[in-house]
Design an enzyme around this catalytic site. Structure first.
Site, short mmCIF file in Angstrom:
data_model
loop_
_atom_site.label_atom_id
_atom_site.label_comp_id
_atom_site.label_asym_id
_atom_site.label_seq_id
_atom_site.Cartn_x
_atom_site.Cartn_y
_atom_site.Cartn_z
N GLU A 80 0.82 -1.21 0.00
CA GLU A 80 0.00 0.00 0.00
C GLU A 80 0.85 1.26 0.00
O GLU A 80 0.34 2.37 0.20
CB GLU A 80 -0.94 -0.02 1.21
CG GLU A 80 -1.99 -1.12 1.08
CD GLU A 80 -2.76 -1.42 2.34
OE1 GLU A 80 -2.21 -1.22 3.44
OE2 GLU A 80 -3.90 -1.88 2.22
N HIS A 99 -1.89 4.54 8.27
CA HIS A 99 -3.00 3.68 7.83
C HIS A 99 -3.11 2.52 8.82
O HIS A 99 -2.12 1.86 9.13
CB HIS A 99 -2.74 3.15 6.43
CG HIS A 99 -3.66 2.05 6.01
ND1 HIS A 99 -5.04 2.13 6.11
CD2 HIS A 99 -3.40 0.82 5.49
CE1 HIS A 99 -5.57 1.01 5.66
NE2 HIS A 99 -4.60 0.19 5.29
N TYR A 126 -13.36 17.32 19.02
CA TYR A 126 -12.03 16.90 18.59
C TYR A 126 -12.06 16.18 17.25
O TYR A 126 -11.13 16.28 16.46
CB TYR A 126 -11.36 16.05 19.67
CG TYR A 126 -10.96 16.91 20.85
CD1 TYR A 126 -9.80 17.66 20.80
CD2 TYR A 126 -11.76 17.00 21.98
CE1 TYR A 126 -9.43 18.48 21.85
CE2 TYR A 126 -11.42 17.82 23.03
CZ TYR A 126 -10.24 18.56 22.97
OH TYR A 126 -9.89 19.38 24.01
#
Length: 216
Positions: A80, A99, A126
């Site tokens: 990835e 990730h 937040y």
């Protein structure tokens, strides 16, 4: 600076990636060999290697790619890695990408009926500050490079993305900022699942706008 001569200069970045990887793994935000991290290092990007566990990866085991996603040094990168390169191209001010396959965010990514432009409601201030709106990308098999252009397009206007049936990916101005955002995303996913079927009071559009990070 050549790739070889830059190795020593990248020591701080390598150690920061390993510290972040350990933290994610020890707190259960990744498991097995899932998840990957990257940090800009000059004209290149350091990224965790293929098949590695964030709980055991070492600084000298990190891969080096360029911003096209091409492998330029070190062990073979995560499959990835191209996705990290896509987000960093889309967000020139970002210096890091995180990730994970964190449980609650991954669970939300498998749900039907989500808004593809806003997959999680702004349940907390937040979340609104650190994540903003969370686009849901269509499903692509892990490592399918067709995801790259789709992610790059969405990342131009959103620092965090949710990959369908997969998990979250976040770009940040620093590695710490990316970690804060991916953790806030996971906690909001947890709240979202805990509150399913109950009346909720998300932030209003006005409240959300007031908290939005102008750099996102």
């Amino acid at each position: 600076m050549s790739v070889e001569s830059g190795t020593g200069a990248m020591r701080a970045e390598r150690e920061a990636i390993v510290a972040a990887a350990r933290s994610l793994f020890q707190r259960g935000l990744t498991h097995g060999s899932t998840g990957n991290l990257s940090v800009r290092a000059g004209e290149h990007v350091l990224v965790t290697p293929t098949g590695s566990s964030l709980g055991t990866v070492e600084a000298d085991e990190l891969s080096l790619i360029d911003l096209t996603g091409a492998h330029v040094g070190g062990p073979k990168p995560s499959k990835e890695a191209f996705l990290h390169a896509a987000l960093l191209r889309a967000r020139p001010r970002a210096t890091a990408v995180v990730h994970t396959h964190s449980t609650h965010a991954a669970a939300v990514s498998c749900m039907d009926g989500l808004d593809p432009d806003d997959a999680l409601p702004p349940l907390t201030a937040y979340f609104a500050m650190r994540v903003g709106r969370l686009p849901l990308l269509p499903y692509y098999a892990p490592g399918d490079r067709a995801l790259g252009p789709a992610a790059e397009e969405k990342a131009r206007t959103h620092p965090a993305l949710l990959l369908s049936n997969h998990g979250p990916i976040v770009a940040g101005a620093s590695l710490g900022a990316a970690l804060d955002a991916v953790e806030e995303l996971e906690e909001t996913a947890k709240l979202f699942l805990l509150l399913r079927g109950l009346p909720t009071r998300p932030l209003t559009a006005e409240q959300r706008r007031a908290l939005a990070d102008p750099l996102n």
